[in-house]
Scaffold this active site. Structure first.
Site, PDB file in Angstrom:
ATOM      1  N   LEU A 169       0.826  -1.205   0.000  1.00 64.16           N
ATOM      2  CA  LEU A 169       0.000   0.000   0.000  1.00 64.16           C
ATOM      3  C   LEU A 169       0.856   1.249   0.000  1.00 64.16           C
ATOM      4  CD1 LEU A 169      -2.744  -1.090   2.554  1.00 64.16           C
ATOM      5  CD2 LEU A 169      -2.869  -1.087   0.058  1.00 64.16           C
ATOM      6  N   CYS A 170       0.240   2.361  -0.384  1.00 64.00           N
ATOM      7  CA  CYS A 170       0.855   3.679  -0.408  1.00 64.00           C
ATOM      8  C   CYS A 170       1.523   3.955   0.936  1.00 64.00           C
ATOM      9  CB  CYS A 170      -0.232   4.710  -0.690  1.00 64.00           C
ATOM     10  SG  CYS A 170       0.335   6.400  -0.729  1.00 64.00           S
ATOM     11  N   PRO A 171       2.712   4.460   0.934  1.00 61.37           N
ATOM     12  CA  PRO A 171       3.538   4.946  -0.173  1.00 61.37           C
ATOM     13  C   PRO A 171       4.566   3.940  -0.679  1.00 61.37           C
ATOM     14  CG  PRO A 171       4.532   5.694   1.846  1.00 61.37           C
ATOM     15  CD  PRO A 171       3.298   4.857   2.230  1.00 61.37           C
ATOM     16  N   ASP A 178      -2.123  -1.302  -5.508  1.00 60.96           N
ATOM     17  CA  ASP A 178      -2.659  -0.186  -4.731  1.00 60.96           C
ATOM     18  C   ASP A 178      -3.371   0.800  -5.662  1.00 60.96           C
ATOM     19  OD1 ASP A 178      -3.214   1.824  -2.919  1.00 60.96           O
ATOM     20  OD2 ASP A 178      -1.130   2.457  -2.688  1.00 60.96           O
ATOM     21  N   ASP A 207      -0.398   8.381  -7.638  1.00 60.52           N
ATOM     22  CA  ASP A 207       0.922   8.606  -7.039  1.00 60.52           C
ATOM     23  C   ASP A 207       2.075   8.478  -8.033  1.00 60.52           C
ATOM     24  OD1 ASP A 207      -0.399   8.956  -4.648  1.00 60.52           O
ATOM     25  OD2 ASP A 207       0.115   6.969  -3.866  1.00 60.52           O
TER      26      ASP A 207
END
Length: 76
Positions: free
Chosen positions: A14-16, A41, A47
């Site tokens: 998942l982010c980041p 993600d 992103d």
């Protein structure tokens, strides 16, 4: 550049984390090098292009395939 594409499998992260892994790999490579990032993600769709614009890299390709996203990024 020899045409080699380095691949990062960030599916399930998942982010980041997908962008952080992309940034780290690109930092170790020279201008013109290409990295393919695989990510699940949903935030990566926003992103990764944002990271490329901010860091001066070129997003060569972005596509959604079978439940994950695939990006091809060229070191700027």
């Amino acid at each position: 550049m020899d045409g080699t594409v380095t691949e990062i499998d960030a599916r399930g992260l998942l982010c980041p984390l997908p962008v952080l892994r992309l940034r780290k790999r690109l930092a170790a490579l020279g201008p013109g090098a290409r990295v393919r990032l695989l990510a699940t993600d949903p935030a990566s769709w926003i992103d990764v292009p944002h990271f490329c614009r901010e860091a001066g890299h070129r997003l060569v390709e972005a596509e959604s395939l079978n439940g994950h996203h695939r990006y091809l990024v060229e070191h700027g």
